[in-house]
Design an enzyme around this catalytic site. Structure first.
Site, mmCIF file in Angstrom:
data_model
loop_
_atom_site.group_PDB
_atom_site.id
_atom_site.type_symbol
_atom_site.label_atom_id
_atom_site.label_comp_id
_atom_site.label_asym_id
_atom_site.label_seq_id
_atom_site.Cartn_x
_atom_site.Cartn_y
_atom_site.Cartn_z
ATOM 1 N N THR A 70 -26.641 -33.571 -6.549
ATOM 2 C CA THR A 70 -27.173 -34.899 -6.255
ATOM 3 C C THR A 70 -27.385 -35.075 -4.753
ATOM 4 O O THR A 70 -28.408 -35.625 -4.320
ATOM 5 C CB THR A 70 -26.223 -35.991 -6.781
ATOM 6 O OG1 THR A 70 -26.045 -35.811 -8.193
ATOM 7 C CG2 THR A 70 -26.782 -37.382 -6.519
ATOM 8 N N GLU A 72 -41.397 0.838 8.342
ATOM 9 C CA GLU A 72 -42.425 1.665 8.963
ATOM 10 C C GLU A 72 -41.819 2.924 9.578
ATOM 11 O O GLU A 72 -42.378 4.026 9.457
ATOM 12 C CB GLU A 72 -43.164 0.876 10.049
ATOM 13 C CG GLU A 72 -43.842 -0.388 9.530
ATOM 14 C CD GLU A 72 -42.968 -1.630 9.694
ATOM 15 O OE1 GLU A 72 -43.522 -2.680 10.057
ATOM 16 O OE2 GLU A 72 -41.738 -1.538 9.461
ATOM 17 N N ARG A 76 -21.331 -9.395 -9.845
ATOM 18 C CA ARG A 76 -20.634 -8.439 -10.699
ATOM 19 C C ARG A 76 -21.623 -7.733 -11.620
ATOM 20 O O ARG A 76 -22.719 -8.224 -11.886
ATOM 21 C CB ARG A 76 -19.558 -9.153 -11.528
ATOM 22 C CG ARG A 76 -18.495 -9.820 -10.663
ATOM 23 C CD ARG A 76 -17.344 -10.379 -11.478
ATOM 24 N NE ARG A 76 -17.733 -11.492 -12.339
ATOM 25 C CZ ARG A 76 -17.837 -12.752 -11.902
ATOM 26 N NH1 ARG A 76 -17.622 -13.049 -10.631
ATOM 27 N NH2 ARG A 76 -18.166 -13.714 -12.739
ATOM 28 N N ASP A 88 -13.272 -24.955 -12.691
ATOM 29 C CA ASP A 88 -13.677 -23.675 -13.273
ATOM 30 C C ASP A 88 -12.956 -22.457 -12.694
ATOM 31 O O ASP A 88 -13.006 -21.378 -13.291
ATOM 32 C CB ASP A 88 -15.179 -23.477 -13.091
ATOM 33 C CG ASP A 88 -16.001 -24.517 -13.824
ATOM 34 O OD1 ASP A 88 -15.475 -25.116 -14.771
ATOM 35 O OD2 ASP A 88 -17.169 -24.731 -13.438
ATOM 36 N N GLU A 110 -24.473 -23.737 -6.664
ATOM 37 C CA GLU A 110 -24.050 -23.554 -8.055
ATOM 38 C C GLU A 110 -23.287 -24.742 -8.637
ATOM 39 O O GLU A 110 -22.912 -24.714 -9.806
ATOM 40 C CB GLU A 110 -23.228 -22.278 -8.182
ATOM 41 C CG GLU A 110 -24.031 -21.003 -7.981
ATOM 42 C CD GLU A 110 -23.473 -19.820 -8.749
ATOM 43 O OE1 GLU A 110 -22.809 -20.021 -9.778
ATOM 44 O OE2 GLU A 110 -23.717 -18.682 -8.319
#
Length: 375
Positions: free
Chosen positions: A307, A52, A208, A201, A300
């Protein structure tokens, strides 16, 4: 006056602040005079002027009494990092305000609208209310439940596998889906993974661009659940640690030497009590994140953390990228939820399917399931 049309314009403006104003909500504002937009603005950065104020600053003050101000979220009425927007609107001389939805923050929640009306301003509420609330879903959720909104992001094969038996998972989803994930990361305060995902991993967990380079500006906090402090010090998360953006959550019995090495590398280490199974109660994890001002978390991986979130009844959205391929033996998406009958299945209130390159994207909103266990 087409209130819905101009409210959609405020929503488009508001979206430009996503990834820049966390943990504040995304807000846009337009000023309309005789059916024409004469000024607009949005909340551009955390701690900066609100939508605003930006819109009013760009308008010619001589015509403001003839204007209608449109804003997707109720103007604030309290002093925070900036002065109250309701006061700025009152001082401007504007006589008509259209609000998409009320601010659920207890410091506001109707007080801004009340202040406007008390000063003689006509206020119209509830224009495109569902769309306005959806834009800031995490903010509304946090204000109602006091915990972050949790989105589970999963990349899986058609037969429900997220990694081979040997632990290989790059890449199950296609390039288009991976680009989609970076946009998703931009919308969350934090990315949370279990230490097994880091070991398997070695992810960077940053936003990115298409060239693979880290985008400048906002980056979500990266949180690793690691009860025994097993994270490799040579992992990319540790080597590129940002003290404000890299956190490892561990148990009280974690080795002091490893804790010290992480601290020296620029990693923040949080200590949390583990349960009898050696894992963190997921609601305790969210409580600590909430205390740090996080209102949205992108979960992720991997299967143990997904779970735990489902078992605790804390999975608010499921985003699954389903590759049209089969794996057979491998790591399943979800472990044991303690379900013994079909009437206990976790289901979704609202869901959609769409294409994401070669993959199928499933988005399920708010599983309406009870707390299944104490994980």
């Amino acid at each position: 006056m087409d209130n819905a049309y101009f409210m959609r314009r405020t929503l488009r403006l508001a979206r430009r602040g996503i990834g820049k104003v966390h943990p504040n909500p995304a807000v846009g504002c337009v000023l309309v005079r005789r059916g024409r937009i004469i000024s607009d603005g949005f909340h551009e950065r955390y701690g900066g002027p609100h939508a605003e104020v930006n819109a009013l600053a760009r308008a010619e003050s001589g015509h403001l009494r003839e204007c209608t101000l449109y804003v997707n979220l109720e103007p604030c009425s309290h002093h925070g990092k900036t002065p109250p927007c309701a006061e700025a609107i009152i001082r401007s001389g504007i006589r008509n305000v259209v609000v998409g939805c009320r601010d659920p923050n207890p410091l506001v929640n109707g007080r801004g609208i009340k202040a406007l009306r008390r000063s003689g301003i006509t206020v119209t509420e509830g224009v495109l209310e569902h769309e306005c609330r959806s834009l800031n879903e995490s903010f509304f959720h946090f204000m109602k439940y006091g915990r972050p909104f949790v989105t589970l992001k999963v990349a899986q094969t058609l037969d429900g596998r997220v990694a081979t038996a040997a632990g290989e998972s790059r890449w199950i989803s296609g390039e288009d889906s991976r680009g989609w994930v970076h946009r998703l990361r931009l919308e969350h305060d934090a990315i949370l993974v279990g230490v097994r995902t880091v070991i398997r991993d070695d992810p960077e967990l940053t936003v990115r661009n298409r060239s693979g380079r880290r985008r400048p500006g906002f980056q979500p906090v990266r949180i690793v659940l690691d009860p025994r402090l097993e994270i490799p010090c040579e992992s990319r998360l540790v080597r590129a640690a940002d003290p404000e953006r890299t956190v490892v959550m561990t148990g009280s019995g974690a080795p002091a030497g490893r804790r010290l090495r992480l601290l020296k590398a620029g990693v923040r280490v949080w200590t949390l009590k583990t349960g009898a199974d050696g894992r963190f109660p997921f609601r305790s994890v969210l409580k600590r994140c909430a205390a740090e001002g996080m209102i949205s978390i992108l979960l992720e991986g991997g299967p143990d953390t997904w779970t735990s979130a489902l078992s605790a009844g804390c999975a608010d959205r499921w985003i699954g990228f389903i590759s049209p391929r089969l794996m057979g033996e491998g790591t399943p998406v979800i472990g044991d939820l303690g379900i013994t009958g079909l009437d206990q299945l976790v289901r979704f209130e609202r869901f959609t399917w769409r294409r994401s390159g070669e993959d199928i994207l499933f988005i399920g909103e708010r599983p309406c399931s009870p707390v299944l266990s104490k994980k």
